[in-house]
Design a protein around this motif. Sequence first.
Motif, PDB file in Angstrom:
ATOM      1  N   TYR A 173      -2.001   3.728   8.918  1.00 33.94           N
ATOM      2  CA  TYR A 173      -2.771   3.777   7.948  1.00 33.94           C
ATOM      3  C   TYR A 173      -3.133   2.381   6.811  1.00 33.94           C
ATOM      4  CZ  TYR A 173      -5.908   5.885   3.631  1.00 33.94           C
ATOM      5  OH  TYR A 173      -6.536   5.836   2.227  1.00 33.94           O
ATOM      6  N   CYS A 174      -1.517   2.377   6.078  1.00 33.53           N
ATOM      7  CA  CYS A 174      -1.530   1.319   5.531  1.00 33.53           C
ATOM      8  C   CYS A 174      -1.767  -0.181   6.311  1.00 33.53           C
ATOM      9  CB  CYS A 174       0.306   1.093   5.137  1.00 33.53           C
ATOM     10  SG  CYS A 174       0.873   2.846   4.069  1.00 33.53           S
ATOM     11  N   TYR A 175      -1.704  -0.436   7.393  1.00 37.49           N
ATOM     12  CA  TYR A 175      -2.388  -1.994   7.821  1.00 37.49           C
ATOM     13  C   TYR A 175      -3.115  -1.603   8.223  1.00 37.49           C
ATOM     14  CZ  TYR A 175       2.585  -3.661   9.736  1.00 37.49           C
ATOM     15  OH  TYR A 175       3.549  -4.171   9.386  1.00 37.49           O
ATOM     16  N   LEU A 176      -4.305  -0.599   8.332  1.00 40.48           N
ATOM     17  CA  LEU A 176      -5.643  -0.815   8.069  1.00 40.48           C
ATOM     18  C   LEU A 176      -6.409  -1.106   6.897  1.00 40.48           C
ATOM     19  CD1 LEU A 176      -6.597   2.095   9.948  1.00 40.48           C
ATOM     20  CD2 LEU A 176      -7.049  -0.180  10.922  1.00 40.48           C
TER      21      LEU A 176
ATOM     22  N   GLN B  19     -12.516   1.353  12.163  1.00 39.45           N
ATOM     23  CA  GLN B  19     -13.416   1.109  11.135  1.00 39.45           C
ATOM     24  C   GLN B  19     -13.070   0.863  10.364  1.00 39.45           C
ATOM     25  OE1 GLN B  19     -16.693   1.010  12.517  1.00 39.45           O
ATOM     26  NE2 GLN B  19     -16.038   1.067  14.666  1.00 39.45           N
ATOM     27  N   SER B  20     -14.016  -0.411   9.833  1.00 42.52           N
ATOM     28  CA  SER B  20     -13.359  -1.068   8.372  1.00 42.52           C
ATOM     29  C   SER B  20     -14.478   0.384   7.148  1.00 42.52           C
ATOM     30  CB  SER B  20     -14.011  -2.177   8.428  1.00 42.52           C
ATOM     31  OG  SER B  20     -13.400  -3.186   6.886  1.00 42.52           O
ATOM     32  N   SER B  21     -14.243   1.106   6.162  1.00 47.57           N
ATOM     33  CA  SER B  21     -14.558   2.004   5.937  1.00 47.57           C
ATOM     34  C   SER B  21     -13.913   2.083   4.766  1.00 47.57           C
ATOM     35  CB  SER B  21     -14.432   3.063   6.511  1.00 47.57           C
ATOM     36  OG  SER B  21     -13.208   3.615   6.440  1.00 47.57           O
ATOM     37  N   ASP B  22     -13.243   1.008   4.177  1.00 45.02           N
ATOM     38  CA  ASP B  22     -12.791   1.406   1.915  1.00 45.02           C
ATOM     39  C   ASP B  22     -11.719   2.559   1.846  1.00 45.02           C
ATOM     40  OD1 ASP B  22     -13.354  -0.109  -0.242  1.00 45.02           O
ATOM     41  OD2 ASP B  22     -14.711   1.072  -1.012  1.00 45.02           O
ATOM     42  N   ARG B  23     -11.440   2.098   3.356  1.00 50.94           N
ATOM     43  CA  ARG B  23     -10.254   3.606   2.299  1.00 50.94           C
ATOM     44  C   ARG B  23      -9.831   4.099   1.497  1.00 50.94           C
ATOM     45  NH1 ARG B  23      -9.296   3.819   8.250  1.00 50.94           N
ATOM     46  NH2 ARG B  23      -9.886   2.133   8.959  1.00 50.94           N
ATOM     47  N   ILE B  24      -9.585   2.855   0.878  1.00 49.79           N
ATOM     48  CA  ILE B  24      -8.109   2.725  -0.076  1.00 49.79           C
ATOM     49  C   ILE B  24      -9.096   3.217  -1.066  1.00 49.79           C
ATOM     50  CG2 ILE B  24      -8.186   0.736  -0.775  1.00 49.79           C
ATOM     51  CD1 ILE B  24      -5.874   3.136  -0.188  1.00 49.79           C
TER      52      ILE B  24
ATOM     53  N   VAL C 167       1.010  -1.392   0.272  1.00 51.82           N
ATOM     54  CA  VAL C 167      -0.025   0.146   0.071  1.00 51.82           C
ATOM     55  C   VAL C 167       0.755   1.474   0.192  1.00 51.82           C
ATOM     56  CG1 VAL C 167      -1.769   1.436   1.646  1.00 51.82           C
ATOM     57  CG2 VAL C 167      -1.839  -1.237   1.042  1.00 51.82           C
ATOM     58  N   ALA C 168       1.975   1.400   0.745  1.00 56.42           N
ATOM     59  CA  ALA C 168       2.591   2.348   0.923  1.00 56.42           C
ATOM     60  C   ALA C 168       3.425   2.202  -0.283  1.00 56.42           C
ATOM     61  CB  ALA C 168       4.053   2.401   2.037  1.00 56.42           C
ATOM     62  N   THR C 169       4.081   1.406  -1.362  1.00 56.74           N
ATOM     63  CA  THR C 169       4.836   1.571  -2.428  1.00 56.74           C
ATOM     64  C   THR C 169       3.704   2.077  -3.362  1.00 56.74           C
ATOM     65  OG1 THR C 169       6.585  -0.404  -1.359  1.00 56.74           O
ATOM     66  CG2 THR C 169       6.316   0.231  -4.083  1.00 56.74           C
ATOM     67  N   MET C 170       2.686   1.704  -3.727  1.00 58.86           N
ATOM     68  CA  MET C 170       1.704   3.122  -4.856  1.00 58.86           C
ATOM     69  C   MET C 170       1.200   3.486  -4.266  1.00 58.86           C
ATOM     70  SD  MET C 170      -1.669   3.055  -4.876  1.00 58.86           S
ATOM     71  CE  MET C 170      -2.455   2.384  -3.261  1.00 58.86           C
ATOM     72  N   MET C 171       0.970   4.620  -3.339  1.00 58.25           N
ATOM     73  CA  MET C 171       0.578   5.396  -2.750  1.00 58.25           C
ATOM     74  C   MET C 171       2.132   6.511  -3.386  1.00 58.25           C
ATOM     75  SD  MET C 171      -0.706   5.213   0.852  1.00 58.25           S
ATOM     76  CE  MET C 171      -1.347   6.884   0.649  1.00 58.25           C
ATOM     77  N   LEU C 172       3.200   5.799  -2.894  1.00 60.37           N
ATOM     78  CA  LEU C 172       4.979   6.806  -3.845  1.00 60.37           C
ATOM     79  C   LEU C 172       5.079   6.832  -5.018  1.00 60.37           C
ATOM     80  CD1 LEU C 172       6.943   7.369  -2.591  1.00 60.37           C
ATOM     81  CD2 LEU C 172       7.958   5.768  -2.837  1.00 60.37           C
TER      82      LEU C 172
END
Length: 219
Positions: A159-162, A131-136, A97-102
């Motif tokens: 955030y990346c872990y969630l 909460q599970s909120s489809d954050r990505i 997730v972190a790599t994708m954002m970067l």
Amino acid sequence: MTRARSNAVVGAIKAGDILVKNWQGMTKSGVIIRLGQLFSKGKAEFTHAGIASAPTKIIETNSAGLQENNLLTTRGSLTYDVFRCLIPGIGEGAAQVATMMLHNFTQGGSAQLPYDSKGAIRSLGRGTSSQSSDRINKLLDKLFAGGSEGFFCSGHVVYCYLVAMEQANIAVQGSFPIENMQAVFGLESRFYNPSFLHKHLSDNKNFKFIGKVKGGVLV
């Protein structure tokens, strides 16, 4: 023939490991964070955090925004406490997730993913349950539309872990219901300052303390 360093440990760091920086130096931001954390949970000597994207690289957000640095060179003088998630695939997923954002949202600067200094200050307060909120998908929609989202260092790690846990639940339906997610990180990411994150990881059975690392090796 060059003799191997006696303290070198192959695989001391893995992608997804959480690195919490030890207090080093009198930088303006470090002093402010440390002073604020005197009134927070955890030890104030931990002032920054990032996530390992590879055995020698860390993705972190600071005043320059989200970036990747080398643990052997640009971050070679720093000492980190390293924690590893014991749940298969979740640490690796967080690193992805972190790599994708970067790679997708930091070209040409940090305008879309700036450092959130106000968020860092707010992290010293009381938190709300995660909460599970489809954050990505919500974040991607915002960023692809040209918007921006600020993160501070330890908040970005959590955030990346969630996100990784939400995605695991989608991949294998029901594998990460909200109670499982909250057992790993019980609060929303914005409420984990570096000292509180360190305390949380030290006390949480889902993480293992690997040791102190400097220059990519255990010290």
